[in-house]
Design a protein around this motif. Structure first.
Motif, PDB file in Angstrom:
ATOM      1  N   ILE A   1      18.375 -76.782   1.958  1.00  0.00           N
ATOM      2  CA  ILE A   1      19.352 -75.881   2.563  1.00  0.00           C
ATOM      3  C   ILE A   1      18.802 -74.464   2.507  1.00  0.00           C
ATOM      4  CG2 ILE A   1      21.736 -75.043   2.505  1.00  0.00           C
ATOM      5  CD1 ILE A   1      22.406 -77.560   0.830  1.00  0.00           C
ATOM      6  N   GLU A   2      18.779 -73.804   3.647  1.00  0.00           N
ATOM      7  CA  GLU A   2      18.300 -72.426   3.712  1.00  0.00           C
ATOM      8  C   GLU A   2      19.492 -71.477   3.652  1.00  0.00           C
ATOM      9  OE1 GLU A   2      15.138 -69.821   6.275  1.00  0.00           O
ATOM     10  OE2 GLU A   2      16.530 -71.079   7.404  1.00  0.00           O
ATOM     11  N   PHE A   3      19.389 -70.471   2.787  1.00  0.00           N
ATOM     12  CA  PHE A   3      20.441 -69.468   2.630  1.00  0.00           C
ATOM     13  C   PHE A   3      19.952 -68.123   3.151  1.00  0.00           C
ATOM     14  CE2 PHE A   3      21.400 -72.766  -0.422  1.00  0.00           C
ATOM     15  CZ  PHE A   3      22.761 -72.941  -0.257  1.00  0.00           C
ATOM     16  N   VAL A   4      20.673 -67.607   4.129  1.00  0.00           N
ATOM     17  CA  VAL A   4      20.284 -66.364   4.805  1.00  0.00           C
ATOM     18  C   VAL A   4      21.314 -65.282   4.497  1.00  0.00           C
ATOM     19  CG1 VAL A   4      19.810 -65.280   7.036  1.00  0.00           C
ATOM     20  CG2 VAL A   4      19.183 -67.687   6.655  1.00  0.00           C
ATOM     21  N   ASP A   5      20.842 -64.115   4.059  1.00  0.00           N
ATOM     22  CA  ASP A   5      21.674 -62.926   3.815  1.00  0.00           C
ATOM     23  C   ASP A   5      22.614 -63.073   2.627  1.00  0.00           C
ATOM     24  OD1 ASP A   5      20.481 -61.710   5.983  1.00  0.00           O
ATOM     25  OD2 ASP A   5      22.103 -62.183   7.382  1.00  0.00           O
ATOM     26  N   TRP A   6      22.338 -63.991   1.704  1.00  0.00           N
ATOM     27  CA  TRP A   6      23.242 -64.174   0.563  1.00  0.00           C
ATOM     28  C   TRP A   6      22.998 -63.158  -0.544  1.00  0.00           C
ATOM     29  CZ3 TRP A   6      27.335 -67.580  -0.332  1.00  0.00           C
ATOM     30  CH2 TRP A   6      27.629 -68.422   0.745  1.00  0.00           C
ATOM     31  N   LEU A   7      21.764 -62.895  -0.876  1.00  0.00           N
ATOM     32  CA  LEU A   7      21.490 -61.894  -1.905  1.00  0.00           C
ATOM     33  C   LEU A   7      21.810 -60.508  -1.367  1.00  0.00           C
ATOM     34  CD1 LEU A   7      20.385 -60.872  -4.588  1.00  0.00           C
ATOM     35  CD2 LEU A   7      18.068 -61.088  -3.641  1.00  0.00           C
ATOM     36  N   ARG A   8      21.263 -60.221  -0.221  1.00  0.00           N
ATOM     37  CA  ARG A   8      21.567 -58.992   0.522  1.00  0.00           C
ATOM     38  C   ARG A   8      21.129 -59.231   1.954  1.00  0.00           C
ATOM     39  NH1 ARG A   8      17.626 -57.783  -3.186  1.00  0.00           N
ATOM     40  NH2 ARG A   8      15.514 -57.603  -2.328  1.00  0.00           N
TER      41      ARG A   8
ATOM     42  N   THR B   1      25.242 -61.850  -6.228  1.00  0.00           N
ATOM     43  CA  THR B   1      24.909 -61.191  -4.967  1.00  0.00           C
ATOM     44  C   THR B   1      24.851 -59.694  -5.184  1.00  0.00           C
ATOM     45  OG1 THR B   1      25.529 -60.919  -2.630  1.00  0.00           O
ATOM     46  CG2 THR B   1      27.323 -61.006  -4.233  1.00  0.00           C
ATOM     47  N   GLU B   2      24.042 -59.034  -4.390  1.00  0.00           N
ATOM     48  CA  GLU B   2      24.006 -57.569  -4.409  1.00  0.00           C
ATOM     49  C   GLU B   2      24.793 -56.975  -3.250  1.00  0.00           C
ATOM     50  OE1 GLU B   2      19.897 -56.486  -4.383  1.00  0.00           O
ATOM     51  OE2 GLU B   2      19.431 -57.543  -6.259  1.00  0.00           O
ATOM     52  N   ARG B   3      25.389 -57.823  -2.436  1.00  0.00           N
ATOM     53  CA  ARG B   3      26.091 -57.326  -1.254  1.00  0.00           C
ATOM     54  C   ARG B   3      27.368 -56.587  -1.648  1.00  0.00           C
ATOM     55  NH1 ARG B   3      25.931 -61.075   4.038  1.00  0.00           N
ATOM     56  NH2 ARG B   3      27.258 -59.323   4.642  1.00  0.00           N
ATOM     57  N   ASP B   4      27.571 -55.450  -1.013  1.00  0.00           N
ATOM     58  CA  ASP B   4      28.811 -54.692  -1.206  1.00  0.00           C
ATOM     59  C   ASP B   4      29.279 -54.091   0.111  1.00  0.00           C
ATOM     60  OD1 ASP B   4      26.963 -52.692  -0.760  1.00  0.00           O
ATOM     61  OD2 ASP B   4      27.420 -51.564  -2.584  1.00  0.00           O
TER      62      ASP B   4
ATOM     63  N   TRP C   1      32.687 -59.489  -0.059  1.00  0.00           N
ATOM     64  CA  TRP C   1      31.519 -59.602  -0.931  1.00  0.00           C
ATOM     65  C   TRP C   1      31.679 -58.786  -2.201  1.00  0.00           C
ATOM     66  CZ3 TRP C   1      28.562 -63.528  -0.752  1.00  0.00           C
ATOM     67  CH2 TRP C   1      28.417 -64.222   0.443  1.00  0.00           C
ATOM     68  N   ARG C   2      32.400 -57.685  -2.127  1.00  0.00           N
ATOM     69  CA  ARG C   2      32.660 -56.925  -3.357  1.00  0.00           C
ATOM     70  C   ARG C   2      33.531 -57.757  -4.297  1.00  0.00           C
ATOM     71  NH1 ARG C   2      32.724 -52.681   0.457  1.00  0.00           N
ATOM     72  NH2 ARG C   2      35.002 -52.789   0.743  1.00  0.00           N
ATOM     73  N   ARG C   3      34.513 -58.474  -3.743  1.00  0.00           N
ATOM     74  CA  ARG C   3      35.350 -59.340  -4.572  1.00  0.00           C
ATOM     75  C   ARG C   3      34.515 -60.433  -5.228  1.00  0.00           C
ATOM     76  NH1 ARG C   3      40.472 -63.202  -2.698  1.00  0.00           N
ATOM     77  NH2 ARG C   3      40.429 -64.525  -4.558  1.00  0.00           N
ATOM     78  N   CYS C   4      33.638 -61.049  -4.455  1.00  0.00           N
ATOM     79  CA  CYS C   4      32.811 -62.128  -4.996  1.00  0.00           C
ATOM     80  C   CYS C   4      31.887 -61.623  -6.094  1.00  0.00           C
ATOM     81  CB  CYS C   4      31.985 -62.762  -3.881  1.00  0.00           C
ATOM     82  SG  CYS C   4      32.964 -63.653  -2.652  1.00  0.00           S
TER      83      CYS C   4
ATOM     84  N   THR D   1      17.193 -68.025  -8.788  1.00  0.00           N
ATOM     85  CA  THR D   1      16.079 -67.171  -8.372  1.00  0.00           C
ATOM     86  C   THR D   1      16.339 -66.582  -6.989  1.00  0.00           C
ATOM     87  OG1 THR D   1      14.537 -68.521  -9.667  1.00  0.00           O
ATOM     88  CG2 THR D   1      13.600 -67.125  -7.947  1.00  0.00           C
ATOM     89  N   GLY D   2      16.808 -67.416  -6.080  1.00  0.00           N
ATOM     90  CA  GLY D   2      17.092 -66.937  -4.729  1.00  0.00           C
ATOM     91  C   GLY D   2      18.154 -65.868  -4.691  1.00  0.00           C
ATOM     92  N   GLN D   3      19.098 -65.949  -5.618  1.00  0.00           N
ATOM     93  CA  GLN D   3      20.175 -64.956  -5.680  1.00  0.00           C
ATOM     94  C   GLN D   3      19.820 -63.750  -6.552  1.00  0.00           C
ATOM     95  OE1 GLN D   3      22.620 -66.730  -2.957  1.00  0.00           O
ATOM     96  NE2 GLN D   3      23.185 -64.895  -4.064  1.00  0.00           N
ATOM     97  N   GLY D   4      18.553 -63.661  -6.925  1.00  0.00           N
ATOM     98  CA  GLY D   4      18.073 -62.429  -7.553  1.00  0.00           C
ATOM     99  C   GLY D   4      18.231 -62.336  -9.049  1.00  0.00           C
ATOM    100  N   ILE D   5      18.519 -63.426  -9.740  1.00  0.00           N
ATOM    101  CA  ILE D   5      18.623 -63.389 -11.197  1.00  0.00           C
ATOM    102  C   ILE D   5      17.217 -63.535 -11.768  1.00  0.00           C
ATOM    103  CG2 ILE D   5      19.626 -64.447 -13.252  1.00  0.00           C
ATOM    104  CD1 ILE D   5      21.892 -65.489 -11.517  1.00  0.00           C
ATOM    105  N   ALA D   6      16.710 -62.484 -12.379  1.00  0.00           N
ATOM    106  CA  ALA D   6      15.325 -62.450 -12.865  1.00  0.00           C
ATOM    107  C   ALA D   6      15.315 -62.525 -14.384  1.00  0.00           C
ATOM    108  CB  ALA D   6      14.638 -61.171 -12.400  1.00  0.00           C
TER     109      ALA D   6
END
Length: 510
Positions: free
Chosen positions: A84-91, A399-402, A407-410, A450-455
């Protein structure tokens, strides 16, 4: 021989859940002495029928039924799926793939990703995706079956699933089930009759006046839960506060763009849009939170982001994330949407039907319907829903999206403690906590975290048993072998044609 065997099983509702249950029961217990299996459905009642993507466990189900894979792919107009490919989820502008199968090779008794994390500290910027044969093949539009006979090849541990037409799949299973002796009764249920002493369901009455009696009833009636909720009184565990999407609009379109062996989930302003490429069309839908987006806006967004002309009118759905507090009460077992719903972000809807059938078979009852077995079924079902729930929440929480209120709620929500613990362990030293019975194992959690930016700040100390130079050398070799292997795999469309699929010409992406 026992004298308390079930004599009649009645499945209420057809669609994917009903006919999966009918085919499995017909195959596994249909030859028990004196047992009859009936399915009651009405052509006047539609099915949801939008769940078209699966995960690799579907292969176990198909093999159990003795299904010929090539015939299955042809008849359901299926394509293969490697992840499954996730597009624009992290930012906005980011994308990653959750692949089936594994990453790299575990070494020194330690998971591969710890060596990848070590290499990152040494300045190696090779993305994790480079170590997955599933991702490498999918992005090249290539597919081949796993080769367990070649243990040193990346293909030895390749995982795959399918994307198919859910209506054709139900029809395929119906033919199989009826061939196994399952009897279908057409009719709309207007009354449920219960036994006055036990409270069990005794029969369902149809508009025609006919009654269909049974010992065990399998509720596949969809969201309404005709038996499990309306009759037996199951309550609902509502998880909307963690998974706020409560609506969807779906529409098929003419095939276009690329027919990659991937399901795509693209984050939108108030939810996400699915894209599922089949042989003859592309399935599309927008899952969204009604609190943050109107139905008209969702429909307009979906229609503006299709690969080709819509092939039907958009169809609206409403739902709640969660599950019945008890999926088995008395002599009623709920499967599919009758038992609960989790949005199809990770293609788990059909798997939940399959796993419910598996639990029912493991705890297959007599007419005594023993309470300890029913309790066990309900505990395992509830735990499976909770495990998948946490995995879905991770996509939203990390997510880093705001850019929108949704997305701010999530981003700001407080996750369940079970998920918070997983994130904390991974963030510190790359540890991945998972239980043995969980659906999603370590590679899946690794892909999404990793895809969602947790390092992670560190890695497993055993990774330092390899020198820095050897770590780099081994990782470079693994990535090179994966790339070379992917390049030699057949094109996905060619593979489908080799098994007799007639593929329409794809429209050029605009």
């Amino acid at each position: 021989m026992r004298d308390d065997h079930l004599r009649r099983i009645v499945i209420v509702g057809g669609g994917t859940a009903g006919w999966m249950a009918a085919a499995a029961l017909g195959k596994l217990v249909g030859t028990l002495p004196g047992l009859q299996i009936a399915l009651v459905e009405s052509d006047a009642i539609g099915t949801v029928g939008v769940g078209e993507a699966t995960i690799p466990h579907i292969n176990l189900f198909n093999r159990m039924l003795g299904i010929d894979e090539a015939a299955f792919v042809r008849e359901t107009r299926a394509t293969y799926k490697l992840g499954i490919e996730f597009v624009d989820w992290l930012r906005l502008g980011t994308r990653y793939v959750h692949p089936f199968g594994v990453y790299g090779l575990d070494m020194l008794g330690v998971e591969f990703h710890h060596f990848w994390l070590k290499a990152r500290t040494l300045g190696d910027t090779t993305p994790l995706d480079a170590y997955s044969i599933g991702i490498a093949a999918a992005r090249r539009g290539r597919f081949a079956h796993p080769r367990p006979d070649q243990p040193h090849s990346p293909l030895a541990r390749l995982g795959y699933a399918f994307q198919f037409d859910a209506g054709l799949y139900a029809g395929f299973l119906r033919r199989l089930a009826e061939g196994l002796g399952v009897h279908r009764t057409e009719g709309r249920i207007v009354e449920v009759r219960r036994d006055g002493e036990s409270g069990h369901v005794a029969a369902v009455r149809l508009e025609s006046g006919a009654e269909v009696a049974g010992d065990l009833f399998v509720d596949c009636s969809g969201f309404r839960g005709l038996l499990i909720e309306q009759t037996m009184g199951a309550s609902f565990c509502d998880w909307t506060h963690w998974l706020p999407c409560d609506r969807a609009v779906a529409v098929p379109c003419a095939p276009g763009g690329e027919r990659l062996p991937l399901t795509r989930a693209t984050a939108r302003a108030a939810g996400w849009q699915w894209r599922i490429p089949l042989q003859h069309r592309t399935g599309n839908g927008y899952v969204y939170a009604g609190e943050h987006l109107s139905d008209d806006e969702a429909t307009a967004t979906l229609l503006a982001n299709l690969d080709g002309p819509a092939l039907a009118e958009p169809r609206a759905l409403r739902f709640r994330a969660g599950h019945r507090d008890r999926a088995w009460i008395g002599n009623v077992v709920a499967l599919g949407l009758a038992g609960g719903f989790l949005e199809p972000l990770e293609s788990t809807s059909i798997h939940l039907i399959q796993s419910g059938i598996g639990r029912l078979m493991a705890l297959f009852p007599s007419r005594g319907f023993d309470a300890p077995e029913i309790d066990r079924f309900n505990r395992e079902t509830a735990q499976e829903y909770a495990d998948i729930r946490d995995f879905l929440i991770l996509h939203y929480k990390a997510t880093e999206r705001d850019d929108t209120a949704f997305w701010r709620r999530c981003r700001d929500l407080a996750p369940p403690e079970s998920l918070a613990e997983r994130i904390a362990l991974f963030r510190r030293n790359g540890r991945i906590l998972h239980e043995q019975r969980e659906l999603f194992q370590a590679p899946s959690w690794l892909a999404v975290m990793t895809g969602q930016g947790i390092a992670p700040a560190g890695y497993h100390p055993v990774a330092d048993l390899l020198s820095d130079a050897e770590t780099r050398e081994r990782l470079n070799h693994i990535a090179q072998v994966i790339e070379e292997t992917a390049n030699t795999m057949p094109l996905h469309d060619d593979y489908l044609r080799q098994i007799g699929c007639a593929l329409p010409q794809l429209r050029r992406a605009s």
